[in-house]
Write a protein that holds these residues in place. Structure first.
Motif, mmCIF file in Angstrom:
data_model
loop_
_atom_site.group_PDB
_atom_site.id
_atom_site.type_symbol
_atom_site.label_atom_id
_atom_site.label_comp_id
_atom_site.label_asym_id
_atom_site.label_seq_id
_atom_site.Cartn_x
_atom_site.Cartn_y
_atom_site.Cartn_z
ATOM 1 N N TYR A 248 -31.151 54.888 49.734
ATOM 2 C CA TYR A 248 -29.800 54.408 49.685
ATOM 3 C C TYR A 248 -29.127 54.554 51.004
ATOM 4 N N LYS A 249 -28.622 53.874 51.661
ATOM 5 C CA LYS A 249 -27.743 54.119 52.762
ATOM 6 C C LYS A 249 -26.465 52.982 52.790
ATOM 7 N N MET A 250 -25.411 53.692 53.173
ATOM 8 C CA MET A 250 -24.096 52.964 53.151
ATOM 9 C C MET A 250 -24.159 51.890 54.276
ATOM 10 N N LYS A 251 -24.133 50.579 53.937
ATOM 11 C CA LYS A 251 -24.192 49.655 54.682
ATOM 12 C C LYS A 251 -23.417 49.500 55.978
ATOM 13 N N LYS A 252 -22.057 49.877 55.573
ATOM 14 C CA LYS A 252 -20.801 50.060 56.319
ATOM 15 C C LYS A 252 -20.125 50.896 55.857
ATOM 16 N N ARG A 253 -19.002 51.193 56.763
ATOM 17 C CA ARG A 253 -18.086 52.221 56.419
ATOM 18 C C ARG A 253 -17.310 51.678 55.053
ATOM 19 N N VAL A 254 -17.020 52.578 54.057
ATOM 20 C CA VAL A 254 -16.454 52.186 52.906
ATOM 21 C C VAL A 254 -14.951 53.017 52.722
ATOM 22 N N GLY A 255 -13.962 52.293 53.016
ATOM 23 C CA GLY A 255 -12.676 52.908 52.979
ATOM 24 C C GLY A 255 -12.585 54.027 53.887
ATOM 25 N N ALA A 256 -12.124 55.015 53.537
ATOM 26 C CA ALA A 256 -12.045 56.389 54.345
ATOM 27 C C ALA A 256 -13.416 57.024 54.249
ATOM 28 N N ILE A 257 -14.192 56.705 53.873
ATOM 29 C CA ILE A 257 -15.546 57.628 53.594
ATOM 30 C C ILE A 257 -16.273 57.542 54.944
ATOM 31 N N GLU A 258 -16.674 58.645 55.647
ATOM 32 C CA GLU A 258 -17.477 58.573 56.717
ATOM 33 C C GLU A 258 -18.774 58.950 56.627
ATOM 34 N N GLU A 259 -19.078 59.824 55.470
ATOM 35 C CA GLU A 259 -20.584 60.330 55.258
ATOM 36 C C GLU A 259 -20.820 60.224 53.645
ATOM 37 N N PHE A 260 -21.956 59.476 53.376
ATOM 38 C CA PHE A 260 -22.364 59.439 52.017
ATOM 39 C C PHE A 260 -23.917 59.169 51.802
ATOM 40 N N THR A 261 -24.489 60.217 51.609
ATOM 41 C CA THR A 261 -26.090 60.140 51.800
ATOM 42 C C THR A 261 -26.657 61.042 50.857
ATOM 43 N N PHE A 262 -27.866 60.716 50.053
ATOM 44 C CA PHE A 262 -28.543 61.703 48.954
ATOM 45 C C PHE A 262 -29.716 62.424 49.885
ATOM 46 N N LEU A 263 -29.758 63.702 49.684
ATOM 47 C CA LEU A 263 -30.791 64.156 50.194
ATOM 48 C C LEU A 263 -31.842 64.911 49.044
ATOM 49 N N PRO A 264 -32.958 64.793 49.125
ATOM 50 C CA PRO A 264 -33.807 65.282 48.156
ATOM 51 C C PRO A 264 -33.897 66.789 48.161
ATOM 52 N N LEU A 265 -34.014 67.316 46.903
ATOM 53 C CA LEU A 265 -33.744 68.925 46.747
ATOM 54 C C LEU A 265 -35.378 69.220 46.212
ATOM 55 N N THR A 266 -35.884 68.266 45.573
ATOM 56 C CA THR A 266 -37.469 68.625 45.310
ATOM 57 C C THR A 266 -38.280 67.428 45.591
ATOM 58 N N GLU A 267 -39.621 67.665 45.527
ATOM 59 C CA GLU A 267 -40.335 66.606 45.792
ATOM 60 C C GLU A 267 -41.040 66.388 44.415
ATOM 61 N N GLY A 268 -41.184 65.269 44.027
ATOM 62 C CA GLY A 268 -41.568 64.758 42.683
ATOM 63 C C GLY A 268 -40.796 63.473 42.070
ATOM 64 N N ARG A 269 -41.400 63.168 41.288
ATOM 65 C CA ARG A 269 -40.570 61.788 40.417
ATOM 66 C C ARG A 269 -40.256 62.062 38.951
ATOM 67 N N GLN A 270 -39.573 61.634 38.569
ATOM 68 C CA GLN A 270 -39.372 61.868 37.007
ATOM 69 C C GLN A 270 -38.657 60.871 36.375
ATOM 70 N N LEU A 271 -38.722 60.599 35.225
ATOM 71 C CA LEU A 271 -38.102 59.435 34.299
ATOM 72 C C LEU A 271 -36.454 59.905 34.200
ATOM 73 N N HIS A 272 -36.033 61.132 34.411
ATOM 74 C CA HIS A 272 -34.590 61.170 34.504
ATOM 75 C C HIS A 272 -34.328 62.098 35.938
ATOM 76 N N ILE A 273 -33.012 61.919 36.507
ATOM 77 C CA ILE A 273 -33.192 62.587 37.640
ATOM 78 C C ILE A 273 -31.483 63.355 37.636
ATOM 79 N N THR A 274 -31.330 64.178 38.591
ATOM 80 C CA THR A 274 -30.341 65.199 38.666
ATOM 81 C C THR A 274 -29.733 64.936 40.078
ATOM 82 N N ILE A 275 -28.275 64.904 40.023
ATOM 83 C CA ILE A 275 -27.801 64.795 41.490
ATOM 84 C C ILE A 275 -26.719 66.035 41.369
ATOM 85 N N ALA A 276 -26.752 66.813 42.323
ATOM 86 C CA ALA A 276 -25.993 67.973 42.564
ATOM 87 C C ALA A 276 -25.002 67.912 43.791
ATOM 88 N N ILE A 277 -23.791 68.094 43.485
ATOM 89 C CA ILE A 277 -22.667 68.053 44.643
ATOM 90 C C ILE A 277 -21.965 69.220 44.802
#
Length: 578
Positions: A248-277
């Motif tokens: 996923y990449k922000m195609k263009k700047r959304v409102g005031a948001i300047e940075e929004f990117t997902f970085l992998p914490l682990t290598e692997g695939r799963q049927l359920h995922i976790t996002i840490a913030i």
């Protein structure tokens, strides 16, 4: 380990080696299939009583009746169970199933069958996963066994390398057979940058994909995955690109948001995922978004959200500057001033602190606004199924928890917001904690809503010092919403201040029931690109191990200067978080 291995199901042979057999649930007697469907219906009504979930519950049990090949005459009864009637019979149906010889021999039959049923349309609904976990609990199956089933299903679809060695003739033939599978799996599951191209080449690979899946979900279930529709199923589960959230990449700047990117914490695939913030950044060990999450092991596919790094670093540096520069001043002022354990009025704080408050207030105010905007954008990313059609768990601390809060608020206003979020964990959340503001989350979150708070969090008290004393801050106290999803966890004995959420994350995660990686401080995790070297998490672990972070029973206070503050207990002298 031996016990767990004994509980795992006997896998079927690939579909090419034997005649197709029905899904394992159909192997139960008709009476026990009725009990199985009835228990699911009752459980759904108990787990999701809200009107927004009624259509899902009815459709689920209706589909399950057909899946189990029960008579259509039982459908009104099952629909009534899903609608909330007959809940008193849950224990009876559970006992009937526990006595079934098939379940005694293989206790994972129900979970295995429900998983297959839930995946057949390419949408692994978060409510279905919560139901499977609940059924496992009722049938006395360890909850982690669902992870085993999910992981094994995916492993059966992956290409694996096997080293050549001198073995018996039977083993050699087995390797040759697997090589044929691997060749076709490579064609259909070729990975480019983490993205599975099954949507492009799946027609060629589908028969062998089905053969691999048959070892887990049975020949009939695998045959469905191996069909043309099955290719679409896999594409829906993992998204059209199949690359997960890293694509996923922000195609263009959304409102005031300047940075929004997902970085992998682990290598692997799963049927359920976790996002840490992450909630703030600072120089040193915590200069990256991934650093606080080194011990997190909630799933094999985990991401951290990189957002507005410039502003979060400014906030972290401001905190460090104040805490280091005013240490001696605070110690002196503490002799003359006393801080309340909850939210305090501005006049309660030492004048020396108030004089430099703008050092915190300015970056804090900026990050408060930006975290809300990031949360709203995250909501639309998840609603657009960038992650595929898989359950998502959100975990965040400080301003990261605020991102989650506004994400849920935004999702609650949209149609079809159900079935995406499984669990959420908000730690030290600088958000409104009054129950009415959390009420809409009930239709968004399928599983648990965990509010981790610290009564002695002086930093949150300070930034809200000008607010009304009537304001409820979730990071300081429980959220009093009467719902089975909401779990309030007092972390006063685990963290002694707001900055400890990052430093003591391993202990915090354990305290709220989130799985952590055993021995992570010795081995380290595969972290995101640009994350800390493994030596630094080890140092952080060593530091936390020496600190007072072990959770203890009720009434037990922390050894630190800002431990658990019970009503009427003496107030520690320091009016500032460590």
């Amino acid at each position: 380990m031996a016990t767990r291995q004994a509980q795992r199901p006997q896998v079927a042979k690939p579909a090419s080696e034997e005649e197709p057999h029905p899904p394992v649930g159909r192997e139960l007697t008709e009476a026990n299939r009725f009990a199985y469907a009835a228990l699911c219906g009752i459980s759904l009504s108990q787990l999701f009583p809200e009107p927004e979930h009624s259509s899902f519950c009815a459709e689920f049990v209706g589909g399950l009746v057909k899946w189990l090949q029960l008579s259509e005459a039982v459908l009104p009864t099952m629909t009534a169970f899903a609608g909330g009637q007959g809940g008193e019979g849950a224990d009876v149906f559970a006992q009937i199933l526990l006595k079934d010889p098939i379940l005694k021999d293989n206790p994972l039959v129900i979970a295995q069958d429900l998983l297959t049923f839930s995946l057949q349309d390419g949408c692994y609904d978060a409510r279905a996963r919560v139901l499977i976990c609940h059924m496992n609990s009722l049938l006395q199956v360890p909850l982690e066994e669902l992870d085993f089933l999910e992981e094994t299903l995916l492993e059966s679809l992956k290409e694996t390398k096997e080293e050549e060695s001198e073995m018996a003739e039977a083993a050699r033939k087995k390797r040759e057979n697997r090589r044929k599978w691997k060749r076709c799996l490579l064609i259909g599951l070729a990975t480019v940058g983490g993205g599975t191209l099954i949507g492009v080449t799946g027609g060629l690979a589908a028969p062998l994909v089905a053969a691999g899946a048959a070892t887990i979900i049975g020949s009939a279930g695998a045959a469905a995955l191996g069909s043309t529709a099955g290719v679409a199923v896999m594409t829906l589960l993992f998204g059209a690109a199949g690359a997960g959230l890293t694509g996923y990449k922000m195609k263009k700047r959304v409102g005031a948001i300047e940075e929004f990117t997902f970085l992998p914490l682990t290598e692997g695939r799963q049927l359920h995922i976790t996002i840490a913030i992450t909630g703030w950044l600072a120089s040193g060990k915590y200069r990256t978004f991934s650093a606080p999450w080194a011990a997190l092991a909630h799933s094999r596919e985990q991401y951290c959200l990189a957002w507005e790094a410039k502003y979060l670093m400014e906030l972290g540096n401001a905190l460090e500057t104040i805490l280091s520069g005013l240490a001696s001043m605070v110690a002196q002022e503490a002799l003359n001033y006393t801080a309340l354990s909850g939210i305090v009025a501005a006049l309660t704080w030492p004048a020396s602190l108030l004089a430099v408050a703008n050092v915190i207030d300015n970056p804090w105010g900026v990050c408060l606004y930006r975290s809300a905007e990031v949360g709203k954008h995250l909501a639309h990313v998840l609603l657009s199924r960038q992650q595929g059609r898989r359950p998502v768990t959100l975990i965040g601390f400080s301003l990261g928890a605020r991102v989650i809060y506004f994400c849920l608020q935004e999702m609650a206003q949209e149609k079809d917001c159900q079935g995406i979020i499984e669990d959420v964990v908000l730690l030290g959340a600088p958000v409104e904690g009054e129950a009415k503001h959390w009420e809409p989350f009930r239709k968004v979150v399928s599983g648990r809503i965990i509010n981790g708070y610290c009564r002695g969090d002086r930093l949150l008290s300070f930034v809200y010092r000008t607010a009304s004393v009537q304001l409820h801050v979730a990071g300081l106290q429980p959220v009093l919403l009467q719902d089975r999803r909401v779990e309030n966890v007092d972390l006063s004995s685990v963290v002694s201040g707001h900055l400890d959420y990052a430093k003591q994350m391993d202990a915090v995660l354990k305290a709220v029931g989130i799985r952590t990686k055993p021995g992570w401080d010795e081995k380290g995790l595969l972290l995101a690109p640009g994350s800390l070297p493994q030596e630094e998490p080890r140092q952080a672990a060593a530091a936390s191990a020496s600190g007072p972070h072990t959770s203890c029973g009720s009434g037990c206070s922390s050894e630190g200067p800002e431990g658990s503050l019970e009503p009427g207990a003496p107030i520690p002298p320091l009016p500032w978080p460590r």
